[in-house]
Motif scaffolding. Structure first.
Motif, short mmCIF file in Angstrom:
data_model
loop_
_atom_site.label_atom_id
_atom_site.label_comp_id
_atom_site.label_asym_id
_atom_site.label_seq_id
_atom_site.Cartn_x
_atom_site.Cartn_y
_atom_site.Cartn_z
N UNK A 113 0.86 -1.19 0.00
CA UNK A 113 0.00 0.00 0.00
C UNK A 113 0.90 1.24 0.00
N UNK A 114 0.88 1.98 -1.09
CA UNK A 114 1.71 3.16 -1.24
C UNK A 114 0.88 4.39 -0.92
N UNK A 115 1.45 5.34 -0.19
CA UNK A 115 0.72 6.56 0.18
C UNK A 115 1.55 7.79 -0.14
N UNK A 116 0.86 8.85 -0.54
CA UNK A 116 1.47 10.14 -0.86
C UNK A 116 0.70 11.21 -0.11
N UNK A 140 -4.29 14.96 3.88
CA UNK A 140 -4.73 13.59 3.66
C UNK A 140 -3.71 12.82 2.86
N UNK A 141 -4.16 11.71 2.28
CA UNK A 141 -3.24 10.84 1.54
C UNK A 141 -3.91 10.30 0.28
N UNK A 142 -3.14 10.30 -0.81
CA UNK A 142 -3.49 9.50 -1.97
C UNK A 142 -2.84 8.14 -1.77
N UNK A 143 -3.58 7.07 -2.06
CA UNK A 143 -3.04 5.73 -1.87
C UNK A 143 -3.28 4.90 -3.13
N UNK A 144 -2.41 3.91 -3.35
CA UNK A 144 -2.58 3.00 -4.48
C UNK A 144 -1.76 1.75 -4.21
N UNK A 145 -2.14 0.62 -4.82
CA UNK A 145 -1.42 -0.64 -4.58
C UNK A 145 -0.22 -0.77 -5.50
N UNK A 191 -8.26 6.53 -2.95
CA UNK A 191 -7.60 5.49 -3.71
C UNK A 191 -7.49 5.99 -5.16
N UNK A 192 -6.27 6.07 -5.66
CA UNK A 192 -6.04 6.60 -7.01
C UNK A 192 -6.50 5.58 -8.05
N UNK A 193 -7.36 6.03 -8.96
CA UNK A 193 -7.80 5.21 -10.08
C UNK A 193 -7.03 5.57 -11.35
#
Length: 289
Positions: free
Chosen positions: A47-50, A68-73, A119-121
């Protein structure tokens, strides 16, 4: 649920389960990124977070000035190649398609910003125009400088939460760091007071820190010497204490400190770290990187 149980549950989560913690509907937002990225190993994925400073909902134009955080796998292969953080640049505005995290019950210690997740799409655009976010970014990038009559000029590293500067220590210049909460100015005052206390009593503090390092590390230094130059003079506690030189001190608002000493090659260039508090004095020492 306590913090340990919460973290263990997250680590056991598969990617399919993780995806279900976000809403199904997709939306576009404008987001201004801060400095700060991270990755946590989950059950079969990363799980990557920015970190971001604020976002704007594209559909309504509403500004939400909350961190907050943007997250993506990411896969293990992505992680092993060092490619998991290439998707975004720090201190940059993006237009992204996202899914918002579903609210959940969390331990009290968990920060609000870590729960304000998207969650970034899809990454749609880099540096789109947005005056509101541009203003927030400009303020974030503006340096915070304190001028102290004793400590001189101190500059805040917002990412680390540390004021950095220079000071005189026994007729030599050293680096100083004040660990603070950037959002709480009371911590700035406490850290400055703690550093001034160290500087005012530097002669005694210097003797105590050297003695602590010598007591803890002389035997180890002898072992290192045996693996190197057999003809070098024997290292005693007295010679050890005299040979090391202070290069920097970091102090917290609570009065704890870490002093970093050059090792005079006794550990082949590794630094020596002495830790303690204003109340208890120098309490431990070990070799650093």
């Amino acid at each position: 649920m306590n913090l340990l149980e919460y973290m263990r549950a997250k680590d056991r989560m598969t990617q399919a389960e993780w995806e279900c913690t976000f809403q199904d509907d997709e939306r576009e937002i404008l987001v201004v990124l801060a400095e700060g990225q991270g990755a946590n190993k989950r059950n079969g994925f990363w799980e990557v977070s920015v970190d971001f400073l604020a976002h704007v909902e594209c559909e309504t134009g509403t500004l939400f000035p909350n961190e907050g955080r943007l997250v993506y796998p990411a896969t293990d292969e992505d992680h092993d190649t060092g490619d998991i953080f290439s998707r975004f640049k720090e201190r940059t505005i993006y237009r992204v398609k996202v899914r918002k995290k579903i609210p959940e019950e969390v331990p009290e210690i968990v920060t609000a910003s870590s729960q304000n997740q998207f969650r970034v799409v899809e990454v749609c655009e880099e540096n789109p125009p947005c005056p509101e976010l541009e203003e927030i970014l400009a303020e974030y990038c503006r340096p915070i400088i304190l001028n102290d009559e004793v400590l001189g000029e101190l500059t805040l590293d917002k990412t680390l939460g540390v004021f950095e500067g220079k000071a005189q220590w026994r007729r030599a210049s050293i680096d100083i760091s004040l660990e603070v909460n950037p959002a709480q100015k009371a911590s700035w005052t406490k850290a400055r007071k703690a550093m001034k206390s160290l500087l005012e009593g530097q002669e005694q503090w210097d003797r105590d820190m050297r003695a602590c390092a010598a007591r803890s590390l002389t035997a180890s230094a002898r072992d290192w010497q045996e693996s190197g130059d057999d003809e070098a003079p024997e290292i005693t506690q007295e010679s050890f204490a005299q040979r090391i030189e202070l290069s920097s001190i970091s102090v917290s608002a609570g009065g704890s400190f870490t002093a970093y000493f050059d090792d005079d090659q006794m550990f082949f260039g590794h630094c020596i770290m002495v830790r303690g508090t204003l109340k208890k004095g120098a309490v431990s020492a070990h070799m650093g990187g």
